[in-house]
Design an enzyme around this catalytic site. Structure first.
Site, PDB file in Angstrom:
ATOM      1  N   ASN A 120       0.829  -1.203   0.000  1.00  0.00           N
ATOM      2  CA  ASN A 120       0.000   0.000   0.000  1.00  0.00           C
ATOM      3  C   ASN A 120       0.867   1.258   0.000  1.00  0.00           C
ATOM      4  O   ASN A 120       1.999   1.210   0.468  1.00  0.00           O
ATOM      5  CB  ASN A 120      -0.926   0.005   1.223  1.00  0.00           C
ATOM      6  CG  ASN A 120      -2.170  -0.836   1.018  1.00  0.00           C
ATOM      7  OD1 ASN A 120      -2.719  -0.874  -0.074  1.00  0.00           O
ATOM      8  ND2 ASN A 120      -2.597  -1.527   2.057  1.00  0.00           N
ATOM      9  N   CYS A 174      -5.255  -7.354  -3.455  1.00  0.00           N
ATOM     10  CA  CYS A 174      -5.901  -7.042  -2.191  1.00  0.00           C
ATOM     11  C   CYS A 174      -6.882  -8.175  -1.910  1.00  0.00           C
ATOM     12  O   CYS A 174      -7.186  -8.972  -2.797  1.00  0.00           O
ATOM     13  CB  CYS A 174      -6.628  -5.699  -2.315  1.00  0.00           C
ATOM     14  SG  CYS A 174      -7.361  -5.066  -0.793  1.00  0.00           S
ATOM     15  N   HIS A 175      -7.368  -8.291  -0.682  1.00  0.00           N
ATOM     16  CA  HIS A 175      -8.355  -9.331  -0.395  1.00  0.00           C
ATOM     17  C   HIS A 175      -9.732  -8.747  -0.089  1.00  0.00           C
ATOM     18  O   HIS A 175     -10.601  -9.430   0.444  1.00  0.00           O
ATOM     19  CB  HIS A 175      -7.884 -10.220   0.765  1.00  0.00           C
ATOM     20  CG  HIS A 175      -7.465  -9.458   1.980  1.00  0.00           C
ATOM     21  ND1 HIS A 175      -6.188  -9.505   2.475  1.00  0.00           N
ATOM     22  CD2 HIS A 175      -8.134  -8.622   2.799  1.00  0.00           C
ATOM     23  CE1 HIS A 175      -6.094  -8.743   3.552  1.00  0.00           C
ATOM     24  NE2 HIS A 175      -7.276  -8.206   3.756  1.00  0.00           N
ATOM     25  N   HIS A 188      -9.903  -0.347  -2.662  1.00  0.00           N
ATOM     26  CA  HIS A 188     -10.519   0.098  -1.415  1.00  0.00           C
ATOM     27  C   HIS A 188     -11.754   0.958  -1.640  1.00  0.00           C
ATOM     28  O   HIS A 188     -12.327   1.462  -0.689  1.00  0.00           O
ATOM     29  CB  HIS A 188      -9.517   0.855  -0.530  1.00  0.00           C
ATOM     30  CG  HIS A 188      -8.502  -0.043   0.096  1.00  0.00           C
ATOM     31  ND1 HIS A 188      -7.629   0.387   1.075  1.00  0.00           N
ATOM     32  CD2 HIS A 188      -8.201  -1.349  -0.102  1.00  0.00           C
ATOM     33  CE1 HIS A 188      -6.837  -0.608   1.441  1.00  0.00           C
ATOM     34  NE2 HIS A 188      -7.173  -1.682   0.735  1.00  0.00           N
TER      35      HIS A 188
END
Length: 451
Positions: free
Chosen positions: A150, A172-173, A202
């Protein structure tokens, strides 16, 4: 079929590396993979080696492990490169970001993706990612870079902009993890869900979200989620059982926007101007916003790691379930040709048509022997694209600041950040940025201080 070489840069992130490589060792075609662990911290590197070696033994993997403190040596002839590191670490850099922002009245929850904390992290991180790309072009130009660092969107954007020849994806998860949480809120098996998700890292949204019926057809579950929320049956406790965190903000945004966002409430709270405001403790209480959450997690993780390490050092084997991370799936699909679908962060090349062409978007990607191929989404709802654009503005200006070595764009990025602009005036923003740049002098590129 021969086995791949997988290089892990930032292998001192032992908690993360053990999950990723445990997943790798569970794939039959990858059990003989050569693992290269690289980190600048010799103690953490040795600890990771111990854990990974026991994981290999426990899963029946038979490849070899080598440890490196030299990045280019670790990358020699790699087929896949996984990066997971934090430049400047929790101390001093994360502590500095939170301490100085708080001094100016700018509260944060996570501070690693957007906002002033995300901007500072990008300034620290992107030059190091570029150095990895340089080394890859020299010693493993055909390798695929799997980036877990990140701020994901800024990092991925900066790599595409400067090293377009590097095959990469940001991972990303959030998408698969949130789907599991929503299934649990409705007492469904996650395998019964079908969805299309798109946006930016996000801040992606489930454009469709359906459950499979007994007759094989699918039904929209958004009405069920809204009804469960209205009746107090959702959200249920988070999967990580963190009492400080909840999904209240995400359900509130579902009511207002009509779509569910992938990222957690504590993240989303600081990507928008609605939830963290000076002199508005009522908002923090109403939505249970956990301020200073990331530093708390860092401290807890370090404490937990010391306990886990003692257990690992004495254990004959380490048995772990597979995680929800995409890395091993991608490696397996590219190496064997077995197709899979993942959600990845990639360059927006006609993928989401009402977002800027050069930004970084998160969409479904087909993975097979041909590599990682993003799927086109088309136009997303205008109000979702407009909300994402407020974050893309910050991503663009931060990335351009580093690409062009233009210090003024650092200030511009902070000025346009939704949360920062809602909390501080212009002069305060400039003073805050100046103080952070001065505090991070040992971690930032020289051009920042030559203008």
């Amino acid at each position: 079929m021969s086995a791949p070489k997988i290089t892990f840069i930032g292998a001192g992130s032992t908690v993360f590396v053990k999950h990723i490589l445990n997943d790798v060792f569970h794939k039959p075609a990858l059990k003989q993979a050569e693992i290269a662990l690289m980190d600048i911290d010799p103690i953490r590197l040795q600890q990771s080696h111990l854990v990974i070696e026991k994981l290999m033994h426990s899963t029946g993997a038979t490849g070899k492990i080598c440890c490196y403190d030299n990045q280019r040596e670790a990358l020699q002839q790699a087929d896949f490169v996984i990066v997971a590191f934090q430049i400047g670490g929790y101390e001093p850099c994360t502590v500095t970001d939170f301490r100085i922002c708080k001094k100016y009245g700018l509260e944060q929850t996570i501070g690693d993706t957007l906002g002033v904390g995300g901007i500072m992290r990008a300034l620290r991180t992107i030059p190091h990612l570029w150095k990895i790309c340089e080394d890859m072009l020299a010693v493993c130009p055909n390798a695929t870079l799997l980036n877990y660092v990140n701020p994901m969107a800024m990092n991925t954007w900066a790599i595409y902009a400067k090293y377009p020849q590097i095959k990469q994806v940001g991972l990303c998860h959030s998408v698969q993890g949130t789907a599991e949480e929503l299934a649990r809120d409705l007492d469904l098996d996650p395998q019964e869900l079908r969805y299309v998700c798109a946006g930016i890292n996000h801040m992606a949204f489930y454009l469709s979200l359906e459950k499979r019926l007994s007759n094989g057809e699918y039904q929209n579950i958004y009405p069920d989620l809204l009804d469960a929320f209205a009746q107090g049956k959702a959200p249920k406790p988070r999967m990580d059982n963190n009492p400080r965190c909840n999904n209240l903000i995400r359900y509130e945004m579902l009511k207002k926007l009509g779509y569910f966002v992938t990222e957690s409430s504590e993240h989303f709270a600081e990507y928008t101007p609605y939830f963290i405001k000076p002199h508005r403790p009522d908002l923090l209480e109403r939505y249970q916003v956990p301020l200073d959450e990331y530093p708390k997690r860092c401290i807890e993780q370090m404490e937990n790691w010391q306990q886990d390490l003692k257990m690992y050092q004495t254990a004959d084997r380490i048995d772990m379930p597979e995680s929800r991370e995409y890395a091993s799936t991608i490696i397996n699909s590219i190496w064997t040709g077995q197709p899979s679908v993942i959600y990845g962060n990639v360059k927006n090349q006609h993928l989401i048509t009402n977002l800027p062409e050069d930004c970084c978007v998160e969409v479904a990607c087909l993975v097979d022997a041909n590599g990682i191929r993003p799927t086109k989404v088309g136009k997303i709802p205008s109000h979702l694209a407009a909300l994402m654009q407020t974050n893309i503005n910050v991503q663009r200006l931060t990335t351009e600041a580093i690409l062009t070595e233009n210090k003024q764009h650092i200030y511009h990025a902070a000025m346009l950040d939704p949360h920062t602009a809602a909390a501080l005036g212009l002069e305060e923003i400039y003073q805050l940025v100046d103080e952070l740049l001065d505090a991070h002098r040992d971690w930032l590129p020289n051009w920042v201080y030559q203008q």
